[in-house]
Design a protein around this motif. Sequence first.
Motif, short mmCIF file in Angstrom:
data_model
loop_
_atom_site.label_atom_id
_atom_site.label_comp_id
_atom_site.label_asym_id
_atom_site.label_seq_id
_atom_site.Cartn_x
_atom_site.Cartn_y
_atom_site.Cartn_z
N LYS A 58 0.84 -1.18 0.00
CA LYS A 58 0.00 0.00 0.00
C LYS A 58 0.88 1.25 0.00
N GLU A 59 0.21 2.40 -0.01
CA GLU A 59 0.97 3.64 -0.06
C GLU A 59 1.89 3.79 1.14
N GLU A 60 1.46 3.35 2.32
CA GLU A 60 2.28 3.51 3.50
C GLU A 60 3.46 2.53 3.54
N GLN A 74 6.11 12.29 -1.24
CA GLN A 74 5.16 11.30 -0.73
C GLN A 74 4.58 10.46 -1.86
N VAL A 75 4.25 9.20 -1.52
CA VAL A 75 3.56 8.30 -2.46
C VAL A 75 2.06 8.56 -2.33
N THR A 76 1.41 8.93 -3.40
CA THR A 76 0.00 9.31 -3.36
C THR A 76 -0.93 8.20 -3.84
N LYS A 77 -0.43 7.28 -4.69
CA LYS A 77 -1.32 6.24 -5.21
C LYS A 77 -0.47 5.06 -5.69
N VAL A 78 -1.00 3.86 -5.45
CA VAL A 78 -0.34 2.61 -5.87
C VAL A 78 -1.32 1.83 -6.71
N VAL A 99 3.52 3.52 -9.23
CA VAL A 99 3.55 4.37 -8.04
C VAL A 99 3.48 5.81 -8.50
N SER A 102 3.99 12.70 -5.16
CA SER A 102 3.45 14.06 -5.01
C SER A 102 4.21 15.10 -5.83
#
Length: 651
Positions: A58-60, A74-78, A99, A102
């Motif tokens: 996931k993004e986290e 930051q990763v905003t969408k996977v 991935v 931002s």
Amino acid sequence: MTAYFCCDERRRNEVLAHPTLNGIDFLEVVDHMDEPLEKRQRTLLVHFLKDLTPGVLKEENLRIEGGERIRNIQVTKVTYGAPGSPPSPPEIPANVLVVEVSAAGDFSTYTLRLVPDAAPASPPSPPGVFDFDPVLSAVDFSFKAACPSDFDCQSDLTCPGIQATPPEINYLAKDYASFRQLMLDRLAVLMPPWQERHPSDLGIALVELLAYVGDYLSYQQDAVATEAYLGTARRRTSVRRHARLVDYPMHDGRNARVWVQVQVRPDIVSLELRAGQGRETTKLLSRLPGQSPVIPQKSPACAQALAGRPQVFELLHDIMLRPGHNEMTFYNWSARECCLPQGATRATLRGDYPNLQPGDVLILAEVRGPQTGEAEDADPAHRHPVRLLTVNPGSDPLTGVAVTEIAWGQADALPFPLCISSRCGTAFFDQVSVALGNIVLADHGMTFTDMPEGRPFDPERDATSLDLDTVPSPNPVLTKVAPAVRDHCQDSPAPLPAPRYRPKLTRAPLTQAVPYDPKNPPASAAAAMSFSMADPSQVPVPVIRLADPTPEAPDWDPRHDLLSSKPESHEFVVEVETDGTAYLRFGDDHLGQRPSPGTKFPATYRIGNGAIGNIGADNLAHIDKRCRAGHRPLGGCGGEKPVAGPRRLGP
């Protein structure tokens, strides 16, 4: 875990073969020129070794680290790819994770790392799915990989070799002894069993040879730095070159120059004395015991005389000698106690001298003491040369005595009163001073030549007798390595570097003389004995000439410098060191021509310079001349007696 730097990819292959482990293979940054600027470099395609199960990451679980100007991306969408159901064209395989971030990063290196939610030190391991290898859970990348660059983007992964312990080097070692001890200490560390220290041992001989070479190179290194500045230069050549840079010409002194009277026997009508050239130059030698006044050249007497190392002077011009000019008395017009005053420029001689011509030089000399009338009491400093401007024969209308009126220029005016006749008590003394004729100009130095007598120079036959070494050929070992990239339109290889040719004269000191043209002599006797550095025609020049062995090629002449020499000029510079050794420096085909390799120069030059030529008056007593049939009227070869006139010498 411990970080290692490895040079192979066996880990990747083993993880690919493992039934459960997965890892990152590589990463791509999506950057299309037709997309809007705000969307470019915002999408990352992370390629894994094996297919991914949707929802595993996931993004986290993805973190982007690094950056210089742009940080905390930051990763905003996977998005997961799957065959047959692409989220966007083109089709994305199942082992690729899309991935979105931002912001687009800068030109520095970033790291994408797989982390769990709570413990970022280890990769995520969801239950029931592929575990991720700890080594292949991070990848370095750059957002600007697709941007144009002048540098190679491929990095060389070179495994570092074994780092050897650097040897302890004493950088204060500068001479033979310290270099020798330094190498012996190093060998003691590298080869402890070798304990030989005998001078005849091969190892010791090599160490001492290298120490000698190191000492020589160390001296050369220090000498270059020392001679580079005028304040520290020790060689005369270096000082000369520094002075020339500030437009100050420095010469090497000059030779002595003297007026000489040659007395001729009364039975000789006339005798021509030629200056000559080369080895046939007429020489005047200082007084030698047991030698006759005239010494024929190439005779045992001549060899014996030169073996006595006399001071040698050579004539600068030809002269016709006549016995009537040996000594000419002054006419006092029936008066007594007469003298020529200081500053006088004319006088009267008793007698008729039809062969006395304007341009001849006479020496007005005191030959008897004015108080005693004895020749021993004459003042040797009362001698003065004059060059005649006018010679007018006549007679005394009262007595009918033939007289000759002579006059000279103001430059030769008498610097002192010259007594003609005197009285001491009741005694009168006539002919206290006289005019000496048969005066010839000579200067210090003896000519040596490599040119053969009576035939042309043969480079092969006469090579062993040359004073100068042969111009060396280029050394291929010293050739510069050709560059890897060159102009392929030029098929010819680069020329070999020109050899360094700076020959040394075997004899010293080289004569430095003020130029004298016998066809155009100075207007006064004083001008022939003086020089000025401000006048280029009066600056002393080295008396040397090199003959070019090529037929009809011009000779090589010396110059003070080559700054105004043309590329084809046959000119060179003589550089004299403090000990009198003379070296020759040639041009470089830009300022002066460079001698061709293999050239053998026959040299003709004179030896004798400086204060050693300051001999005393009346000390030249021998003539070394070559007798010729045309030079023996009535009296044959002999009878001349040189007598030195007043000395006017250079430094």
